[in-house]
Design a protein around this motif. Structure first.
Motif, PDB file in Angstrom:
ATOM      1  N   MET A 142     -51.446-101.020  97.827  1.00  0.00           N
ATOM      2  CA  MET A 142     -49.805-100.538  98.017  1.00  0.00           C
ATOM      3  C   MET A 142     -48.956-101.780  97.883  1.00  0.00           C
ATOM      4  N   ALA A 143     -49.408-103.123  98.389  1.00  0.00           N
ATOM      5  CA  ALA A 143     -48.736-104.196  97.999  1.00  0.00           C
ATOM      6  C   ALA A 143     -48.536-104.460  96.405  1.00  0.00           C
ATOM      7  N   GLY A 144     -50.062-104.019  95.843  1.00  0.00           N
ATOM      8  CA  GLY A 144     -49.836-104.207  94.204  1.00  0.00           C
ATOM      9  C   GLY A 144     -48.912-103.288  93.643  1.00  0.00           C
ATOM     10  N   PHE A 145     -48.837-102.138  94.004  1.00  0.00           N
ATOM     11  CA  PHE A 145     -47.813-101.019  93.403  1.00  0.00           C
ATOM     12  C   PHE A 145     -46.357-101.585  93.609  1.00  0.00           C
ATOM     13  N   ARG A 146     -46.041-102.122  94.729  1.00  0.00           N
ATOM     14  CA  ARG A 146     -44.926-102.666  94.770  1.00  0.00           C
ATOM     15  C   ARG A 146     -44.541-103.831  93.772  1.00  0.00           C
ATOM     16  N   GLU A 147     -45.586-104.749  93.793  1.00  0.00           N
ATOM     17  CA  GLU A 147     -45.414-105.921  92.972  1.00  0.00           C
ATOM     18  C   GLU A 147     -45.279-105.358  91.400  1.00  0.00           C
ATOM     19  N   ALA A 148     -46.105-104.430  91.122  1.00  0.00           N
ATOM     20  CA  ALA A 148     -46.247-104.054  89.815  1.00  0.00           C
ATOM     21  C   ALA A 148     -44.823-103.308  89.204  1.00  0.00           C
ATOM     22  N   ALA A 149     -44.049-102.440  90.276  1.00  0.00           N
ATOM     23  CA  ALA A 149     -42.792-102.092  89.992  1.00  0.00           C
ATOM     24  C   ALA A 149     -41.728-103.169  89.756  1.00  0.00           C
ATOM     25  N   ARG A 150     -41.739-104.132  90.562  1.00  0.00           N
ATOM     26  CA  ARG A 150     -40.929-105.101  90.588  1.00  0.00           C
ATOM     27  C   ARG A 150     -40.962-105.985  89.357  1.00  0.00           C
ATOM     28  N   LEU A 151     -42.329-106.131  88.525  1.00  0.00           N
ATOM     29  CA  LEU A 151     -42.500-106.483  87.391  1.00  0.00           C
ATOM     30  C   LEU A 151     -42.128-105.944  86.351  1.00  0.00           C
ATOM     31  N   GLY A 152     -41.658-104.770  86.572  1.00  0.00           N
ATOM     32  CA  GLY A 152     -41.383-103.696  85.335  1.00  0.00           C
ATOM     33  C   GLY A 152     -42.285-102.791  84.713  1.00  0.00           C
ATOM     34  N   PHE A 153     -43.519-102.714  85.349  1.00  0.00           N
ATOM     35  CA  PHE A 153     -44.305-101.842  84.953  1.00  0.00           C
ATOM     36  C   PHE A 153     -44.044-100.383  85.420  1.00  0.00           C
ATOM     37  N   THR A 154     -44.512 -99.539  84.739  1.00  0.00           N
ATOM     38  CA  THR A 154     -44.268 -98.025  85.279  1.00  0.00           C
ATOM     39  C   THR A 154     -45.302 -97.354  85.914  1.00  0.00           C
ATOM     40  N   HIS A 155     -46.697 -97.748  85.382  1.00  0.00           N
ATOM     41  CA  HIS A 155     -47.806 -97.254  85.905  1.00  0.00           C
ATOM     42  C   HIS A 155     -48.890 -98.204  86.200  1.00  0.00           C
ATOM     43  N   ALA A 156     -49.806 -97.925  86.962  1.00  0.00           N
ATOM     44  CA  ALA A 156     -50.769 -98.990  87.502  1.00  0.00           C
ATOM     45  C   ALA A 156     -52.141 -98.357  87.476  1.00  0.00           C
ATOM     46  N   LEU A 157     -52.999 -98.889  86.674  1.00  0.00           N
ATOM     47  CA  LEU A 157     -54.531 -98.321  86.687  1.00  0.00           C
ATOM     48  C   LEU A 157     -55.436 -99.071  87.805  1.00  0.00           C
ATOM     49  N   GLN A 158     -55.503 -98.638  88.777  1.00  0.00           N
ATOM     50  CA  GLN A 158     -56.241 -99.123  90.144  1.00  0.00           C
ATOM     51  C   GLN A 158     -57.906 -99.265  89.361  1.00  0.00           C
ATOM     52  N   PRO A 174     -48.783 -92.998  88.522  1.00  0.00           N
ATOM     53  CA  PRO A 174     -47.291 -93.442  87.988  1.00  0.00           C
ATOM     54  C   PRO A 174     -46.525 -93.685  89.180  1.00  0.00           C
ATOM     55  N   LEU A 175     -45.872 -95.023  88.846  1.00  0.00           N
ATOM     56  CA  LEU A 175     -45.290 -95.861  90.195  1.00  0.00           C
ATOM     57  C   LEU A 175     -44.381 -95.139  90.982  1.00  0.00           C
ATOM     58  N   ALA A 176     -43.129 -94.509  90.236  1.00  0.00           N
ATOM     59  CA  ALA A 176     -42.119 -93.943  90.963  1.00  0.00           C
ATOM     60  C   ALA A 176     -42.386 -92.909  92.024  1.00  0.00           C
ATOM     61  N   PRO A 177     -43.026 -91.972  91.652  1.00  0.00           N
ATOM     62  CA  PRO A 177     -43.504 -90.989  92.782  1.00  0.00           C
ATOM     63  C   PRO A 177     -44.407 -91.490  93.862  1.00  0.00           C
ATOM     64  N   THR A 178     -45.325 -92.562  93.382  1.00  0.00           N
ATOM     65  CA  THR A 178     -46.208 -93.247  94.374  1.00  0.00           C
ATOM     66  C   THR A 178     -45.380 -93.941  95.522  1.00  0.00           C
TER      67      THR A 178
END
Length: 244
Positions: free
Chosen positions: A71-87, A159-163
């Motif tokens: 979850m910390a990674g999700f927030r950082e990924a969104a801050r960096l401008g990514f829209t999706h994250a492959l866990q 998808p980061l927005a709904p997550t």
């Protein structure tokens, strides 16, 4: 817009994580490493990997657990401008040859969570395998659906927005209960999901952080919370299904 990264939570997997990172980079995928309070030896390996192009390192001050790190990674990924994250797990159990298939499905269905359901070889610990079936049953009960084929496989494109919207409004388990907890809660929100088979191998010399008693107790508590949450939401879930 579809701008994905790989998100890799790491806790003392210094032997396995370099191969995981290099494989993902070879697939053209930027990597976000989350150091979840690792030992100095592992932290040194992660710092070296962070010098590579398209690798970012987020260091947590103390161990948060798998879910907390993701979850910390999700927030950082969104801050960096990514829209999706492959866990991706750091221990090398996921077949990274399937990355492009998962990303292609995500590009075609950007609003969906792309979920892997595992195809195991003989390396899977039998205790872990049998315990999964009990979790499957509870997840089907807690969603009033057979939609979720496997809630424990951590190979997914989010998808980061709904997550992030879910994370901001609900408590989600921060340790080994995370993968099931977040998927059930996304299902309650009628989040689209797509399912792809993925091969899973447990390396003979792999390091597992799953604590049989402690984590099974935590997972049982999660199922109990979700069950009562389902009872509250059951009329809405059934109404939505009837309308569909």
């Amino acid at each position: 817009m579809h701008n994905p990264c790989a998100l890799i939570p790491v806790y003392n997997h210094e032997a396995a994580v370099p191969a995981v990172v290099h494989s993902l980079l070879n697939s053209g995928l930027p990597c976000l490493l989350v150091d979840d309070g690792s030992s100095p030896a592992c932290a040194a390996v992660l710092a070296q990997l962070a010098t590579l192009e398209n690798v970012t390192l987020l260091t947590l001050p103390s161990n948060q657990g798998k879910g907390g790190a993701v979850m910390a990674g999700f927030r950082e990924a969104a801050r960096l401008g990514f829209t999706h994250a492959l866990q991706v797990d750091a221990d090398g159990q996921h077949d990274l040859r399937e990355v492009e298939c998962f990303l292609d499905t995500s590009r075609r269905h950007p609003d969906a969570v792309i979920c892997g359901y595992p195809e195991y070889d003989d390396s899977v610990p039998k205790g872990r395998l049998y315990a999964r079936y009990l979790t499957h049953v509870w997840v089907w009960i807690n969603t009033l659906s057979l939609q979720i084929r496997d809630s424990m496989c951590g190979f997914r494109v989010y998808p980061l927005a709904p997550t992030l919207a879910l994370m901001n409004s609900a408590y989600i388990g921060t340790r080994m209960d995370f993968d099931s907890d977040i998927l059930v809660r996304l299902a309650w929100r009628n989040q689209p999901m797509r399912w792809l088979p993925t091969k899973v191998h447990y390396p003979a010399d792999g390091l597992s952080h799953f604590r049989l008693l402690h984590d099974n107790v935590r997972i049982s508590a999660m199922h109990t919370r979700l069950f009562f949450g389902m009872l509250v939401r059951a009329p809405m879930i059934l109404w939505r299904r009837w309308q569909a």
